[in-house]
Design a protein around this motif. Sequence first.
Motif, PDB file in Angstrom:
ATOM      1  N   PRO A  36     -46.600 -28.583  86.719  1.00 28.54           N
ATOM      2  CA  PRO A  36     -47.059 -29.050  88.027  1.00 28.54           C
ATOM      3  C   PRO A  36     -48.385 -29.817  87.975  1.00 28.54           C
ATOM      4  N   GLU A  37     -49.290 -29.375  87.132  1.00 29.57           N
ATOM      5  CA  GLU A  37     -50.602 -30.023  87.014  1.00 29.57           C
ATOM      6  C   GLU A  37     -50.653 -31.015  85.856  1.00 29.57           C
ATOM      7  N   GLY A  38     -49.575 -31.058  85.076  1.00 33.28           N
ATOM      8  CA  GLY A  38     -49.542 -31.966  83.935  1.00 33.28           C
ATOM      9  C   GLY A  38     -50.358 -31.504  82.750  1.00 33.28           C
ATOM     10  N   ASP A  39     -50.755 -30.231  82.734  1.00 28.31           N
ATOM     11  CA  ASP A  39     -51.578 -29.745  81.633  1.00 28.31           C
ATOM     12  C   ASP A  39     -50.923 -28.621  80.830  1.00 28.31           C
ATOM     13  N   ASP A  40     -49.615 -28.430  81.008  1.00 29.89           N
ATOM     14  CA  ASP A  40     -48.871 -27.450  80.218  1.00 29.89           C
ATOM     15  C   ASP A  40     -48.298 -28.156  78.988  1.00 29.89           C
ATOM     16  N   LEU A  41     -48.597 -27.618  77.813  1.00 28.66           N
ATOM     17  CA  LEU A  41     -48.074 -28.207  76.588  1.00 28.66           C
ATOM     18  C   LEU A  41     -46.566 -27.979  76.525  1.00 28.66           C
ATOM     19  N   LYS A  42     -45.792 -29.069  76.532  1.00 27.07           N
ATOM     20  CA  LYS A  42     -44.334 -28.974  76.446  1.00 27.07           C
ATOM     21  C   LYS A  42     -43.871 -28.971  75.000  1.00 27.07           C
ATOM     22  N   ARG A  43     -44.473 -29.873  74.208  1.00 24.80           N
ATOM     23  CA  ARG A  43     -44.102 -29.949  72.796  1.00 24.80           C
ATOM     24  C   ARG A  43     -45.105 -30.818  72.045  1.00 24.80           C
ATOM     25  N   VAL A  44     -45.052 -30.686  70.724  1.00 28.08           N
ATOM     26  CA  VAL A  44     -45.847 -31.519  69.836  1.00 28.08           C
ATOM     27  C   VAL A  44     -44.873 -32.154  68.856  1.00 28.08           C
ATOM     28  N   GLU A  45     -44.971 -33.469  68.708  1.00 29.22           N
ATOM     29  CA  GLU A  45     -44.121 -34.189  67.776  1.00 29.22           C
ATOM     30  C   GLU A  45     -44.972 -34.724  66.633  1.00 29.22           C
ATOM     31  N   CYS A  46     -44.547 -34.423  65.428  1.00 33.39           N
ATOM     32  CA  CYS A  46     -45.282 -34.819  64.226  1.00 33.39           C
ATOM     33  C   CYS A  46     -44.356 -35.646  63.343  1.00 33.39           C
ATOM     34  N   LYS A  47     -44.755 -36.893  63.075  1.00 33.47           N
ATOM     35  CA  LYS A  47     -43.909 -37.807  62.301  1.00 33.47           C
ATOM     36  C   LYS A  47     -44.605 -38.182  60.998  1.00 33.47           C
ATOM     37  N   PHE A  48     -43.819 -38.236  59.926  1.00 36.18           N
ATOM     38  CA  PHE A  48     -44.329 -38.726  58.652  1.00 36.18           C
ATOM     39  C   PHE A  48     -43.194 -39.366  57.870  1.00 36.18           C
ATOM     40  N   GLU A  49     -43.569 -40.192  56.896  1.00 35.99           N
ATOM     41  CA  GLU A  49     -42.589 -40.917  56.089  1.00 35.99           C
ATOM     42  C   GLU A  49     -42.641 -40.444  54.646  1.00 35.99           C
ATOM     43  N   ILE A  50     -41.479 -40.523  53.998  1.00 34.71           N
ATOM     44  CA  ILE A  50     -41.360 -40.167  52.584  1.00 34.71           C
ATOM     45  C   ILE A  50     -40.662 -41.333  51.901  1.00 34.71           C
ATOM     46  N   ASP A  51     -41.347 -41.973  50.947  1.00 30.88           N
ATOM     47  CA  ASP A  51     -40.764 -43.161  50.327  1.00 30.88           C
ATOM     48  C   ASP A  51     -40.208 -42.924  48.921  1.00 30.88           C
ATOM     49  N   ARG A  52     -40.551 -41.821  48.305  1.00 33.87           N
ATOM     50  CA  ARG A  52     -40.055 -41.548  46.953  1.00 33.87           C
ATOM     51  C   ARG A  52     -38.904 -40.546  47.000  1.00 33.87           C
ATOM     52  N   TRP A  89     -38.582 -36.697  48.524  1.00 33.37           N
ATOM     53  CA  TRP A  89     -37.560 -36.395  49.531  1.00 33.37           C
ATOM     54  C   TRP A  89     -36.756 -35.158  49.111  1.00 33.37           C
ATOM     55  N   GLU A  90     -36.338 -35.118  47.862  1.00 28.74           N
ATOM     56  CA  GLU A  90     -35.559 -33.979  47.364  1.00 28.74           C
ATOM     57  C   GLU A  90     -36.362 -32.680  47.471  1.00 28.74           C
ATOM     58  N   ARG A  91     -37.646 -32.750  47.145  1.00 30.16           N
ATOM     59  CA  ARG A  91     -38.508 -31.562  47.265  1.00 30.16           C
ATOM     60  C   ARG A  91     -38.632 -31.146  48.722  1.00 30.16           C
ATOM     61  N   PHE A  92     -38.792 -32.102  49.639  1.00 33.92           N
ATOM     62  CA  PHE A  92     -38.882 -31.798  51.065  1.00 33.92           C
ATOM     63  C   PHE A  92     -37.589 -31.134  51.556  1.00 33.92           C
ATOM     64  N   ILE A  93     -36.442 -31.644  51.134  1.00 30.99           N
ATOM     65  CA  ILE A  93     -35.157 -31.070  51.543  1.00 30.99           C
ATOM     66  C   ILE A  93     -35.026 -29.634  51.030  1.00 30.99           C
ATOM     67  N   ARG A  94     -35.468 -29.365  49.820  1.00 30.74           N
ATOM     68  CA  ARG A  94     -35.433 -27.979  49.307  1.00 30.74           C
ATOM     69  C   ARG A  94     -36.298 -27.080  50.189  1.00 30.74           C
ATOM     70  N   PHE A  95     -37.494 -27.574  50.569  1.00 31.11           N
ATOM     71  CA  PHE A  95     -38.344 -26.798  51.470  1.00 31.11           C
ATOM     72  C   PHE A  95     -37.620 -26.540  52.787  1.00 31.11           C
ATOM     73  N   MET A  96     -37.050 -27.591  53.380  1.00 30.74           N
ATOM     74  CA  MET A  96     -36.382 -27.443  54.681  1.00 30.74           C
ATOM     75  C   MET A  96     -35.207 -26.475  54.605  1.00 30.74           C
ATOM     76  N   ASN A  97     -34.461 -26.492  53.512  1.00 32.67           N
ATOM     77  CA  ASN A  97     -33.364 -25.534  53.356  1.00 32.67           C
ATOM     78  C   ASN A  97     -33.885 -24.100  53.331  1.00 32.67           C
ATOM     79  N   ARG A  98     -34.979 -23.871  52.620  1.00 33.16           N
ATOM     80  CA  ARG A  98     -35.577 -22.531  52.579  1.00 33.16           C
ATOM     81  C   ARG A  98     -36.122 -22.130  53.956  1.00 33.16           C
ATOM     82  N   TYR A  99     -36.804 -23.080  54.614  1.00 33.29           N
ATOM     83  CA  TYR A  99     -37.367 -22.798  55.940  1.00 33.29           C
ATOM     84  C   TYR A  99     -36.242 -22.480  56.923  1.00 33.29           C
ATOM     85  N   ALA A 100     -35.182 -23.281  56.905  1.00 37.97           N
ATOM     86  CA  ALA A 100     -34.047 -23.071  57.814  1.00 37.97           C
ATOM     87  C   ALA A 100     -33.403 -21.712  57.576  1.00 37.97           C
TER      88      ALA A 100
END
Length: 123
Positions: free
Chosen positions: A81-97, A101-112
């Motif tokens: 209503p006041e526009g000051d409630d945090l709805k979400r935070v979006e964090c973007k980054f790029e992976i070029d190697r 990427w493979e290491r990140f996917i292994r992390f995400m599989n473990r996190y999931a």
Amino acid sequence: MTVQVPTIEFFEGISEELADVSLRRDRATGVKSVLMTFRQLKAVERFNSFTNRFSNSLRLVDSEGEITVTPSDVKFIFGGPEGDDLKRVECKFEIDRDDHWERFIRFMNRYAEANGMAYGENK
């Protein structure tokens, strides 16, 4: 031997809870991008950000070690209503190697697996 539960941290020692992750690849360049969405940030609750050290990056920690990424964009989206409630935070980054990427996917599989998340296609 202790098992390292996968964590995502903006501030050292404060684990954040990932709500969603989107993985994309630019067809022209092949660069892969990651968009992580958080519904809340523990780091900004109860002044945690003032009592813990900011890592100047996003830390992804699991049994293989630590991945440190520098976000290309972090958006705080507010609502309510006041526009000051945090709805979400979006964090973007790029992976070029491919090896990063493979290491990140292994992390995400473990996190999931540790957090009851599942892979799904956008419709």
